[in-house]
Design a protein around this motif. Structure first.
Motif, mmCIF file in Angstrom:
data_model
loop_
_atom_site.group_PDB
_atom_site.id
_atom_site.type_symbol
_atom_site.label_atom_id
_atom_site.label_comp_id
_atom_site.label_asym_id
_atom_site.label_seq_id
_atom_site.Cartn_x
_atom_site.Cartn_y
_atom_site.Cartn_z
ATOM 1 N N THR A 101 -13.188 48.131 55.659
ATOM 2 C CA THR A 101 -13.332 46.968 55.026
ATOM 3 C C THR A 101 -14.267 45.957 55.601
ATOM 4 O O THR A 101 -14.998 45.010 54.965
ATOM 5 N N GLU A 102 -14.032 45.764 56.907
ATOM 6 C CA GLU A 102 -15.105 44.869 57.590
ATOM 7 C C GLU A 102 -16.419 45.048 57.389
ATOM 8 O O GLU A 102 -17.254 44.515 57.199
ATOM 9 N N SER A 103 -16.541 46.559 57.695
ATOM 10 C CA SER A 103 -18.057 47.092 57.630
ATOM 11 C C SER A 103 -18.435 46.940 56.023
ATOM 12 O O SER A 103 -19.727 46.663 55.922
ATOM 13 N N LEU A 104 -17.728 47.068 55.251
ATOM 14 C CA LEU A 104 -17.787 47.093 53.841
ATOM 15 C C LEU A 104 -18.288 45.517 53.456
ATOM 16 O O LEU A 104 -19.512 45.321 52.917
ATOM 17 N N GLN A 105 -17.564 44.577 53.953
ATOM 18 C CA GLN A 105 -18.012 43.261 53.640
ATOM 19 C C GLN A 105 -19.335 42.743 54.265
ATOM 20 O O GLN A 105 -20.206 42.054 53.859
ATOM 21 N N SER A 106 -19.368 43.180 55.606
ATOM 22 C CA SER A 106 -20.750 43.005 56.491
ATOM 23 C C SER A 106 -21.890 43.808 55.733
ATOM 24 O O SER A 106 -22.918 42.976 55.457
ATOM 25 N N GLY A 107 -21.822 44.706 54.964
ATOM 26 C CA GLY A 107 -22.792 45.383 54.283
ATOM 27 C C GLY A 107 -23.261 44.535 53.156
ATOM 28 O O GLY A 107 -24.349 44.463 52.854
ATOM 29 N N GLU A 135 -33.195 45.202 49.350
ATOM 30 C CA GLU A 135 -34.117 46.333 49.272
ATOM 31 C C GLU A 135 -33.707 47.341 50.301
ATOM 32 O O GLU A 135 -34.381 48.524 50.408
ATOM 33 N N ASP A 136 -32.740 47.003 51.232
ATOM 34 C CA ASP A 136 -32.461 47.890 52.553
ATOM 35 C C ASP A 136 -31.736 49.036 51.882
ATOM 36 O O ASP A 136 -30.392 48.885 51.780
ATOM 37 N N ALA A 137 -32.354 50.036 51.750
ATOM 38 C CA ALA A 137 -31.662 51.220 51.321
ATOM 39 C C ALA A 137 -30.650 51.844 52.407
ATOM 40 O O ALA A 137 -29.502 52.308 51.959
ATOM 41 N N GLN A 154 -24.799 52.766 53.533
ATOM 42 C CA GLN A 154 -23.876 52.407 54.432
ATOM 43 C C GLN A 154 -22.541 51.641 53.497
ATOM 44 O O GLN A 154 -21.308 52.380 53.557
ATOM 45 N N VAL A 155 -22.842 50.780 52.511
ATOM 46 C CA VAL A 155 -21.883 50.406 51.620
ATOM 47 C C VAL A 155 -21.276 51.607 51.036
ATOM 48 O O VAL A 155 -20.028 51.677 50.745
ATOM 49 N N PHE A 156 -21.999 52.366 50.319
ATOM 50 C CA PHE A 156 -21.680 53.611 49.649
ATOM 51 C C PHE A 156 -20.665 54.653 50.251
ATOM 52 O O PHE A 156 -19.678 54.729 49.878
ATOM 53 N N ARG A 157 -21.003 54.616 51.708
ATOM 54 C CA ARG A 157 -20.225 55.751 52.556
ATOM 55 C C ARG A 157 -19.041 54.874 53.032
ATOM 56 O O ARG A 157 -17.890 55.511 52.974
ATOM 57 N N GLU A 191 -23.538 53.961 43.627
ATOM 58 C CA GLU A 191 -24.255 54.970 43.560
ATOM 59 C C GLU A 191 -25.313 54.909 42.722
ATOM 60 O O GLU A 191 -26.477 55.602 42.817
ATOM 61 N N ALA A 192 -25.225 54.079 41.710
ATOM 62 C CA ALA A 192 -26.433 53.891 40.779
ATOM 63 C C ALA A 192 -27.518 53.216 41.726
ATOM 64 O O ALA A 192 -28.595 53.458 41.512
ATOM 65 N N VAL A 193 -27.254 52.176 42.577
ATOM 66 C CA VAL A 193 -28.110 51.473 43.199
ATOM 67 C C VAL A 193 -28.670 52.482 44.229
ATOM 68 O O VAL A 193 -29.701 52.626 44.337
ATOM 69 N N ARG A 194 -27.861 53.476 44.811
ATOM 70 C CA ARG A 194 -28.362 54.430 45.829
ATOM 71 C C ARG A 194 -29.464 55.176 45.222
ATOM 72 O O ARG A 194 -30.446 55.605 45.679
ATOM 73 N N ASP A 195 -29.215 55.765 43.851
ATOM 74 C CA ASP A 195 -30.142 56.593 43.320
ATOM 75 C C ASP A 195 -31.310 55.971 42.656
ATOM 76 O O ASP A 195 -32.046 56.593 41.873
ATOM 77 N N GLY A 196 -31.285 54.691 42.655
ATOM 78 C CA GLY A 196 -32.627 53.930 42.039
ATOM 79 C C GLY A 196 -32.367 53.644 40.709
ATOM 80 O O GLY A 196 -33.431 53.261 40.247
ATOM 81 N N ARG A 197 -31.161 53.650 40.284
ATOM 82 C CA ARG A 197 -30.998 53.344 38.624
ATOM 83 C C ARG A 197 -30.371 52.030 38.501
ATOM 84 O O ARG A 197 -30.117 51.665 37.282
ATOM 85 N N ALA A 198 -30.306 51.258 39.514
ATOM 86 C CA ALA A 198 -29.706 49.934 39.405
ATOM 87 C C ALA A 198 -30.403 49.148 40.755
ATOM 88 O O ALA A 198 -30.843 49.706 41.685
#
Length: 654
Positions: free
Chosen positions: A19-25, A34-36, A41-44, A73-80
């Motif tokens: 959760t700390e990593s999620l918030q930081s991300g 734009e940082d893929a 990292q957020v998705f993981r 997942e939509a952001v990661r795949d470029g659909r959002a």
């Protein structure tokens, strides 16, 4: 939820880190949408938190995270795309996850609002499901072709490749086709038998979905290469997956030989480290007694053994101290979140910069440091920074700036929190202090003393009480907490330019190098890191009834405190007293003692709760002869005689 206390503790630690990593991300994406790599990292983090949560009984949380994960997942795949609305609703979703982990049920209306907002952010047209427009290749009953590699270190973490493959092949109907690719094998001389290098391909027939396959590798998907294709899809080259192909790839690393493997880590409860530190402290005391005994007896063989024990104890002490050291970055993630919330609640846009996050200090200090730093950050924004209109009128940039900087200074840590706001008004501070009865109208105060009044209980310059300030408790809490850590708070300000709070803290609270001194029959320890110089007191100087004198030392007027008068030690003064010049704030103060005994390693023993209000001491130590020596709190002493030195009743000697 979890019946095994040890497993629950491990899960809680992992969940806190995720959760700390999620918030930081999320906060990083706010500045770099734009940082893929950060999106991945957020998705993981979400994917891992969902899987472990489901495994340990947090089913509702896992369902909630699934929709959260789907958005990214939509952001990661470029659909959002990532925008301010997505970050805002994602932080709200993060807070709901925290509540669920704590066992609290979130407000159903709030939860529904967040989920709806996640869908709206990614699908403004109002489609019923965020991912409905792009279905996964669920194979419609024909089957799937699955190609995968496993994490190279799977065996090290207790994984079972055969069990994973058996679970995967059991999904299909009939006998699955299983083949192995050997082309990624390194040369035999470089091969590590504990590494996994093979790629497997499995053909599954029947009604099998991609989600079923992903669930098999739930806890390893972020560290492996997994490709899932419908059987009707022609085989594609590895670099160009076929349409509607699920292709999840994680960096496998370049380590191919045992010599380049990542250093192993072991998770150890903090209480065990504390126990080790306590034992090392007792060894330091025993070593000092052994050295004293060897010196008294004059036995050369015993002296040789004592010297060896001294060397080994020092090495063990350094290693134990290193185990306790923790970087400041372990708590700075929450500051970024607080800054985001403060900017929105106050309407004051500003940037937060953190310098020196890698600076390490004792874990016991880290745990206590977060709250005072958050108090100061709130005050910097609420009191310090102007509104956008005020900054424009002052000719400043629209966005304010708050900087948190940490660095080592000898055996101390200096943490500064500065803002580029309006600064403090000394005249206003004086007026409020007189109104609150902290000083009288006739008191003549130095500038540093005047500024330090804002650290007094009940002092506030706020004209109205808000959610952030105005109750006179913020800076008082900071001062109390820092003092409890044997630290000191210093303030520097320039009206119209900004304010800087400086926290000076000891590197550790466990073992310090100390200067053992004597006043009459009493012994005291002064932390060696605070000592700047030692010199003789002027001949014939008599403190009389005064506690402090002001003397010229090295070109500056220094207030010198008599420990004899301070502590009421009623014995004749020494013929040749010494003055210990110590650092206090941005200047120096002197401490008059009868005799200097030696420099020694000092094991800090905390005082009992009955002595918690005694401000002059930071602890006690046991001497080799069994006597007790109190450890002086240099910051507290400097504060005490710094005040006395500016009173008209104190005689000034030059």
């Amino acid at each position: 939820m979890i019946s095994d206390p040890e497993a629950e503790a491990i899960f809680r630690q992992e969940a806190d880190a995720l959760t700390e990593s999620l918030q930081s991300g999320l906060l990083t994406l706010k500045a770099a949408p734009e940082d893929a790599a950060v999106v991945a990292q957020v998705f993981r983090d979400l994917h891992t938190l969902k899987g472990t949560g489901a495994m340990f009984g947090f089913g509702r949380m896992a369902e909630f995270i699934h929709d959260f994960e789907t958005a990214f997942e939509a952001v990661r795949d470029g659909r959002a795309t990532v925008d301010a609305d997505l970050i805002r609703v994602s932080l709200r979703a993060h807070d709901i996850i925290i509540d669920m982990l704590a066992g609290d049920d979130p407000d159903p209306a709030v939860e529904a609002d967040v989920l709806a907002a996640l869908h709206r952010v990614q699908d403004p047209t109002g489609a019923p499901a965020l991912m409905a427009a792009t279905p996964a290749p669920d194979a419609g009953g024909e089957g799937l072709r699955v190609s995968f590699t496993l994490p190279e270190d799977l065996l090290d973490i207790g994984g079972n490749p055969a069990a994973l493959i058996a679970e995967l092949t059991a999904l299909g109907e009939g006998d699955p086709a299983l083949s192995v690719c050997f082309e990624d094998l390194p040369p035999l001389a470089e091969m590590d038998p504990a590494r996994l290098y093979l790629r497997w391909q499995v053909t599954l027939t029947g009604d099998v979905s991609a989600q079923d396959v992903e669930d098999v590798f739930l806890f390893h998907s972020d560290r492996m290469d997994l490709r899932i294709e419908p059987l009707g899809t022609p085989k594609a080259a590895p670099a160009t997956p076929a349409p509607n192909t699920v292709h999840k790839t994680a960096a496998r690393g370049t380590q191919k030989t045992p010599q380049t493997r990542v250093e192993d880590h072991i998770r150890v409860p903090a209480t065990r480290l504390d126990g080790i530190m306590d034992q090392v402290g007792e060894m330091v005391i025993a070593e000092a007694r052994l050295s004293a005994l060897a010196a008294e007896t004059g036995d050369e063989a015993l002296a040789d053994v004592a010297e060896t024990i001294t060397r080994l104890t020092a090495g063990l002490r350094d290693q134990a101290m290193a185990l306790r050291m923790t970087p400041l970055s372990t708590i700075t993630g929450r500051f970024h979140r607080l800054a985001h919330d403060l900017a929105e609640s106050t309407g004051k846009p500003f940037d937060l910069q953190i310098v020196g996050e890698e600076t390490e200090l004792d874990k016991s200090l880290i745990e206590k440091l977060a709250e005072p730093l958050m108090h100061i950050l709130r005050n910097a924004v609420d009191h310090g920074l102007e509104t956008p209109e005020g900054r424009a009128a002052a000719g400043k940039p629209e966005r304010g700036l708050v900087v948190i900087e940490a660095r080592h200074s000898g055996a101390d840590i200096l943490i500064g929190i500065s803002d580029d706001g309006r600064g403090l008004n000394p005249d206003m501070i004086r007026e409020r202090a007189i109104e609150n009865g902290l000083i009288s109208a006739t008191d003549q105060l130095s500038r540093d003393h005047l500024l330090s009044l804002i650290l007094e209980p009940g002092f506030s310059t706020a004209t109205q009480v808000t959610e952030l300030s105005g109750r006179g408790i913020g800076t008082d809490v900071v001062n109390t907490m820092v003092r409890s850590m044997r630290g000191q708070v210093m303030i520097d300000t320039e009206e119209g330019q900004g304010t800087r709070f400086i926290l000076r803290l000891p590197l550790t609270l466990a073992i310090v190098d100390g200067l053992l001194v004597q006043v009459g029959p009493e012994r005291y320890v002064i932390p060696l890191a605070a000592v700047s110089a030692i010199q003789d007191m002027p001949l014939g100087l008599d403190f009389g009834d005064s506690v402090a004198k002001v003397l010229p030392v090295r070109g500056e007027l220094v207030s010198v405190l008599s420990l004899r008068r301070t502590f009421g030690i009623d014995v004749p003064p020494a013929k040749h007293p010494k003055m210990i010049l110590v650092q206090s704030g941005e200047g120096h103060v002197g401490i008059s003692v009868d005799r200097i005994i030696r420099v020694e390693q000092t094991v800090v023993k905390q005082l009992s709760p009955l002595h918690r209000d005694v401000q002059a001491f930071g602890g006690a130590s046991v001497q080799p002869d069994g006597q007790i020596a109190l450890i002086l709190d240099v910051a507290a002493l400097g504060h005490m005689h710094g005040r006395r030195a500016i009173r008209p009743s104190v005689e000034v000697s030059v």
